[in-house]
Scaffold this motif. Structure first.
Motif, PDB file in Angstrom:
ATOM      1  N   GLY A  20      66.071  -0.370  24.474  1.00  0.00           N
ATOM      2  CA  GLY A  20      65.459   0.169  23.274  1.00  0.00           C
ATOM      3  C   GLY A  20      66.153  -0.380  22.044  1.00  0.00           C
ATOM      4  N   MET A  21      66.690   0.504  21.213  1.00  0.00           N
ATOM      5  CA  MET A  21      67.408   0.097  20.003  1.00  0.00           C
ATOM      6  C   MET A  21      68.880  -0.169  20.267  1.00  0.00           C
ATOM      7  N   GLU A  22      69.359   0.156  21.451  1.00  0.00           N
ATOM      8  CA  GLU A  22      70.777   0.047  21.760  1.00  0.00           C
ATOM      9  C   GLU A  22      71.075  -1.225  22.540  1.00  0.00           C
ATOM     10  N   GLY A  70      67.353 -10.004  20.763  1.00  0.00           N
ATOM     11  CA  GLY A  70      68.270  -8.864  20.668  1.00  0.00           C
ATOM     12  C   GLY A  70      69.638  -9.215  20.132  1.00  0.00           C
ATOM     13  N   ALA A 130      71.306  -6.491  17.659  1.00  0.00           N
ATOM     14  CA  ALA A 130      71.826  -5.279  18.300  1.00  0.00           C
ATOM     15  C   ALA A 130      73.078  -5.576  19.115  1.00  0.00           C
ATOM     16  N   ARG A 144      65.707   6.102  10.831  1.00  0.00           N
ATOM     17  CA  ARG A 144      65.353   5.884  12.238  1.00  0.00           C
ATOM     18  C   ARG A 144      63.946   5.283  12.342  1.00  0.00           C
ATOM     19  N   GLU A 171      64.048   1.607  11.374  1.00  0.00           N
ATOM     20  CA  GLU A 171      64.663   0.779  12.422  1.00  0.00           C
ATOM     21  C   GLU A 171      63.683   0.512  13.561  1.00  0.00           C
ATOM     22  N   ILE A 172      62.968   1.565  13.976  1.00  0.00           N
ATOM     23  CA  ILE A 172      61.997   1.406  15.069  1.00  0.00           C
ATOM     24  C   ILE A 172      60.865   0.482  14.646  1.00  0.00           C
ATOM     25  N   ALA A 204      62.235  -3.115  14.587  1.00  0.00           N
ATOM     26  CA  ALA A 204      62.514  -3.653  15.928  1.00  0.00           C
ATOM     27  C   ALA A 204      61.246  -4.009  16.677  1.00  0.00           C
TER      28      ALA A 204
END
Length: 229
Positions: A13-15, A121, A124, A210, A213-214, A217
């Motif tokens: 995901g975002m991590e 990615g 991140a 948040r 960011e989503i 991404a």
């Protein structure tokens, strides 16, 4: 030493959770096994890594190779683990020094020639590496994206051979500077380098940040409404 340990990152995901890449070389019938919940792209790295090592004149050991991507319950996907797996094999067989491997995190897909191809990615993963206190080595094509993390130490590379020369102390990789690249492109001095505001400068507004960011991404559209008081 028949065991090498390196660090990389997965994408969830975002991590970008930390992945420890353990490479063990043992006697027995030749084999190449990757464990740790690898998806198809990661399993295929066996063939890419073998060809890349042979085409760059390194020895591919005719022994039993086991690669463990820890933690075992975290899915691993894409070709980003090609580079740490190849370096682990070289270090475990004594073909490159292993004393500096733990100072960096590694990610990159290998071409059969040993050249590095871009990954996704990078932002991140670099953010995670910076928080862990390690530098990040990745393909040159991803350097500008990774360097958006201001506190990160980013070392771009074009090939496996270039990285091996760096580890051997013959030809060090150059630290990437996003501001230096902008200055070179505009012909302006360091004092006039562009600086963009970051999310860390926004106080509060956790839900709004948040959502931004989503949207960024996933390349989604976003509509924000400000109530009139």
């Amino acid at each position: 030493m028949p065991l090498a340990v390196l660090y990389s990152r997965a994408i969830a995901g975002m991590e970008a959770p930390l992945v420890t890449v353990e490479v063990h070389i043992a006697n027995g019938l030749p084999g190449f096994t990757i464990v740790g919940l690898p998806e198809a792209e990661v399993k295929e790295s066996k063939d890419r890594v073998r060809a890349a090592l042979q085409n760059t004149r390194f020895e591919f050991p005719p022994r039993r190779i086991t690669v463990n991507l820890a933690p075992a319950d975290l899915p691993k996907e894409s070709g980003r683990f090609d580079l740490p797996i190849a370096l682990g094999i070289l270090a475990a067989t004594g073909q490159i020094p292993s004393d500096k491997l733990g100072h960096y995190e590694w990610a990159g897909e290998l071409a059969l020639t040993g050249e590095l191809r871009a990954i996704r990615g990078a932002l991140a993963m670099t953010y995670g590496a910076a928080r862990s206190g390690r530098s990040f080595v990745l393909p040159e094509q991803n350097a500008a994206e990774a360097a958006l993390v201001r506190e990160a130490a980013v070392y771009p590379a074009t090939s496996l051979l270039q990285i091996c020369a760096h580890l051997a102390g013959r030809e060090p990789l150059q630290l990437y500077s996003l501001h230096a690249e902008r200055d070179a492109g505009t012909g302006e001095g360091e004092g006039s380098a562009l600086r963009y505001p970051g999310m860390e400068e926004v106080k509060g507004q956790a839900q709004a940040k948040r959502a931004l960011e989503i949207a960024a991404a996933g390349s989604h559209s976003l509509l924000t409404l400000c109530p009139i008081i």
